[in-house]
Design an enzyme around this catalytic site. Sequence first.
Site, mmCIF file in Angstrom:
data_model
loop_
_atom_site.group_PDB
_atom_site.id
_atom_site.type_symbol
_atom_site.label_atom_id
_atom_site.label_comp_id
_atom_site.label_asym_id
_atom_site.label_seq_id
_atom_site.Cartn_x
_atom_site.Cartn_y
_atom_site.Cartn_z
ATOM 1 N N TRP A 1 0.843 -1.198 0.000
ATOM 2 C CA TRP A 1 0.000 0.000 0.000
ATOM 3 C C TRP A 1 0.882 1.254 0.000
ATOM 4 O O TRP A 1 1.866 1.351 0.739
ATOM 5 C CB TRP A 1 -0.915 0.016 1.232
ATOM 6 C CG TRP A 1 -1.689 1.306 1.335
ATOM 7 C CD1 TRP A 1 -2.784 1.661 0.609
ATOM 8 C CD2 TRP A 1 -1.391 2.412 2.197
ATOM 9 N NE1 TRP A 1 -3.192 2.932 0.961
ATOM 10 C CE2 TRP A 1 -2.348 3.421 1.931
ATOM 11 C CE3 TRP A 1 -0.405 2.656 3.150
ATOM 12 C CZ2 TRP A 1 -2.367 4.633 2.601
ATOM 13 C CZ3 TRP A 1 -0.413 3.869 3.820
ATOM 14 C CH2 TRP A 1 -1.393 4.845 3.542
ATOM 15 N N ASP B 1 -15.538 9.581 0.358
ATOM 16 C CA ASP B 1 -16.160 8.818 1.441
ATOM 17 C C ASP B 1 -16.799 9.730 2.488
ATOM 18 O O ASP B 1 -16.339 10.843 2.726
ATOM 19 C CB ASP B 1 -15.076 7.948 2.088
ATOM 20 C CG ASP B 1 -15.656 6.796 2.891
ATOM 21 O OD1 ASP B 1 -16.876 6.717 3.050
ATOM 22 O OD2 ASP B 1 -14.840 5.957 3.349
ATOM 23 N N ARG C 1 -9.355 -3.039 8.192
ATOM 24 C CA ARG C 1 -10.014 -1.719 8.100
ATOM 25 C C ARG C 1 -11.476 -1.740 8.587
ATOM 26 O O ARG C 1 -12.328 -1.081 8.022
ATOM 27 C CB ARG C 1 -9.944 -1.193 6.656
ATOM 28 C CG ARG C 1 -10.004 0.336 6.547
ATOM 29 C CD ARG C 1 -9.831 0.795 5.107
ATOM 30 N NE ARG C 1 -9.846 2.242 4.999
ATOM 31 C CZ ARG C 1 -10.899 2.961 4.598
ATOM 32 N NH1 ARG C 1 -12.023 2.368 4.257
ATOM 33 N NH2 ARG C 1 -10.826 4.280 4.530
ATOM 34 N N ASP D 1 -14.117 2.001 -5.051
ATOM 35 C CA ASP D 1 -13.012 1.622 -4.172
ATOM 36 C C ASP D 1 -13.159 0.186 -3.676
ATOM 37 O O ASP D 1 -14.231 -0.430 -3.761
ATOM 38 C CB ASP D 1 -12.942 2.591 -2.984
ATOM 39 C CG ASP D 1 -11.508 2.844 -2.528
ATOM 40 O OD1 ASP D 1 -10.646 1.989 -2.788
ATOM 41 O OD2 ASP D 1 -11.261 3.892 -1.914
ATOM 42 N N ASN E 1 -11.135 -1.416 -0.305
ATOM 43 C CA ASN E 1 -10.067 -1.139 0.654
ATOM 44 C C ASN E 1 -9.703 -2.330 1.532
ATOM 45 O O ASN E 1 -9.429 -2.161 2.716
ATOM 46 C CB ASN E 1 -10.463 0.039 1.550
ATOM 47 C CG ASN E 1 -10.322 1.368 0.838
ATOM 48 O OD1 ASN E 1 -9.245 1.710 0.363
ATOM 49 N ND2 ASN E 1 -11.409 2.116 0.766
ATOM 50 N N ASP F 1 -2.557 5.526 -3.294
ATOM 51 C CA ASP F 1 -2.985 6.498 -2.287
ATOM 52 C C ASP F 1 -1.855 7.430 -1.896
ATOM 53 O O ASP F 1 -2.079 8.421 -1.192
ATOM 54 C CB ASP F 1 -3.493 5.769 -1.037
ATOM 55 C CG ASP F 1 -4.901 5.219 -1.218
ATOM 56 O OD1 ASP F 1 -5.577 5.609 -2.188
ATOM 57 O OD2 ASP F 1 -5.324 4.396 -0.385
#
Length: 816
Positions: free
Chosen positions: A239, A407, A483, A518, A520, A588
């Site tokens: 990531w 978001d 998450r 997305d 995640n 990101d």
Amino acid sequence: MIKKINNRFYLFTQNTAFIFEISKTGHLVQIYYGANFLENVTKSEKLQATNEYPVDSIEKLQAIDKTLDYSIEKLQAIDKTLDYSIEKHYSEPGNCVSYTSNNKDFPMEDTCLLVSGLGKGDIREPMIELILSNGQRTTDFIYEDYKITDEAPSHPGLPGAYKENNNYEKLTLILTDQQPSTNLYMELDFTIFSDTDVITRNTRLINKSETPVTIERLLSMQLDLENCGYNFTYFTGRWASEMHKNVTNLNNGSIVNQSLAGATSSRANPLCFVSSADASNNHGDVYGFNLVYSGNHYESLSVSGFNKTRFLSGINPTGFSWQLNAGETFSAPEAIMTYTNCGFDKASLNLKRFTSEHITRDPWKYKARPILINSWEAAYFDINEEKLLNLAKHASKLGIELFVMDDGWFGERNDDTSSLGDWYVNKSKLPNGLNDLSKKINSLSMDFGIWVEPEMINVNSNLYKSHPEWVIEIPGRDHAEGRFQRILDLTNPEVVNFIIETLTNIINSANITYVKWDMNRIFSDAFSKYLPAKNQGEVFHRYILGLYKILDHITKAFPNVLFEGCASGGNRFDLGVLCYYPQIWASDDTDALERLYIQEGYNYGYPTTTIGAHVSASPNHQTHRSINIFSRINVAFFGAFGIEMSPETLNENDYSYLKKMVSKYKDWREVFQFGDLYTSTDNNYGLHSENITSKMHYWTCVSKDKKRAVGMIYKEKNSPNTPFKRYKAVGLNPDSDYIITDNLKISNNYNINNNNYNNNHNDNNNHNDNNNQIIINGNVLMNIGLSLGPSLEIGYSENIWAGDDNISMLIFMEVK
């Protein structure tokens, strides 16, 4: 062109040739994959014949036919002599196994094969592994028939490459297991994309027996090479640090590039290369590969005891098994391969043009991507209508074309612990709903877009309470969390239909022209409550099939909506989803220095128009590094450009400069988004300490007609008293003269300036563009280059390029 002559098949693209033959045992033996020797022989005759007549005249078509006939005659003559070029065996070497007692001169282990299985003497890694109903694992697929058609390749439920005119040229080979009682058949498709020197490969297994077969592995392609010592180039990361290039030289053993994350992943992209050890950007043999797939993938390079190299690519066999019932067919994802003897630039160009021409769909294939502002790093979850409209007003003044609400707009979503799955508007944040907000955004002359994460669910959500059976998790076992969210079970048709219905309602509820999609989380505890126990090995692949069904339905229902893929950045950046998303958020990490390496990695196989790249705040939110506004903009320009911050936090000069550069990007958007990007680096520029490294990065993006180009020079670290450097452009027309302008300003205190080329430069320490011009021939720009002058750490003079760390400049080139 595809031809069968005697027992050999010849496949030609514009610059490559792929040859294999049917051995006396019925196996498919690879002979050659390399430069198109036939094209070299006939090119002059073909040009002479076709240039004598008007375009599209009957005489020209007849002339082309004659040259093709002439080519076939030459090919037939070559075929007669090819026996002298093919590897020969006279007995099984040492303790190798001969195929049968009557075929001792056919050792499978020391033969370049198109398909390999277990049990008949080839002890290298196989392409296929099956368990038959009686428990046996030996497979032995031999040639039965072929057909050459103009039909598209067949891969039901999976995306693939396409041709706009449906003018396909495809070879289908039909193989059958040598043991007739199994009634197993394999079909291999080879489709020619001559314009990009790509051959695609599709593999299908057909069970015509009356009993089920378990597939343990069915990879998409196998390529055997006669020698070893190749370099394997592959791209790994994590990531916020995706697509970092790795190079391993392989003389023995094996190396694997793979994902077990449930998606293609940021850990290992399916894009990879096999090259000669001396290959460079513009020299050497390079084989390029990719996979049209978004799930667990597997690429391996191995060297046998006989110094032969085998490359394999396809669905990762770890965690995979598939029950193929009687009468069913299993299709492996489409594999992509290309070859050049002109180095990595050409191999990369082949793959990028293939993606642009044969993966990206209309209407976004040639449609300019809008400049957007995304609310995420400007506000995170702390959004409401007032804050969003204030951000939008500043964006509108900058000339931004699309406002994206990220978001936090739905359910009770105030952080990442709740509400995924509850896709209703949070009225405390948006009291007038999506439609009213979209109208207010539209009144500012911007389109409106939203963020969704439809594949995910929070345990703290109404959807989880209503449908716990829709979630991938093991009943009675603690779940490995990520998450605060879990994954919806896309193997379940009910879930697939729910997501389609939910997204349809959201998009129809307002004037939404953009959706950021997305994902995640990576997979854990992969168990489907929908599938029976015997099918649990199918969860990963069936999930991807469910995803493709959703994407296919939604993108066809809303063809004019721009969908941008995202999976914690680049956790699912692949050709599979690019068949639906025209662009993907590459990472990101928005730090300009980090993005240099990330975007250079993607550039090996993915065009700039597919890469989302934004200017963000300084200090950066991921690295906390401060980089000047110039370099942050310059790097972000080479992609689908956008803003990822609150513009009102900029000082007056930076705000003014950003506004000016937004306008500049619009003027040069076609080059940045649809041009061919070439990148190179110069290591250890001026630094000699073993503990300090610096690089100069040189990028050139050239329009397809070569009339316009933009170069970027990026210097990571400043160092005193370093020698001058040259910027050498790539891909220009050598016969054209180019007018050159630049954005030489670097910061409020320092300038990049080279008085040798511009004696009228006005240094006033603000962000004005340099409007003076120079004219240089394209051949000179590519071979001799543009002198950059020396560099100082501090201070300034008219002939010095000076600045802080992470300084950069853009060079705009346009044919006179």
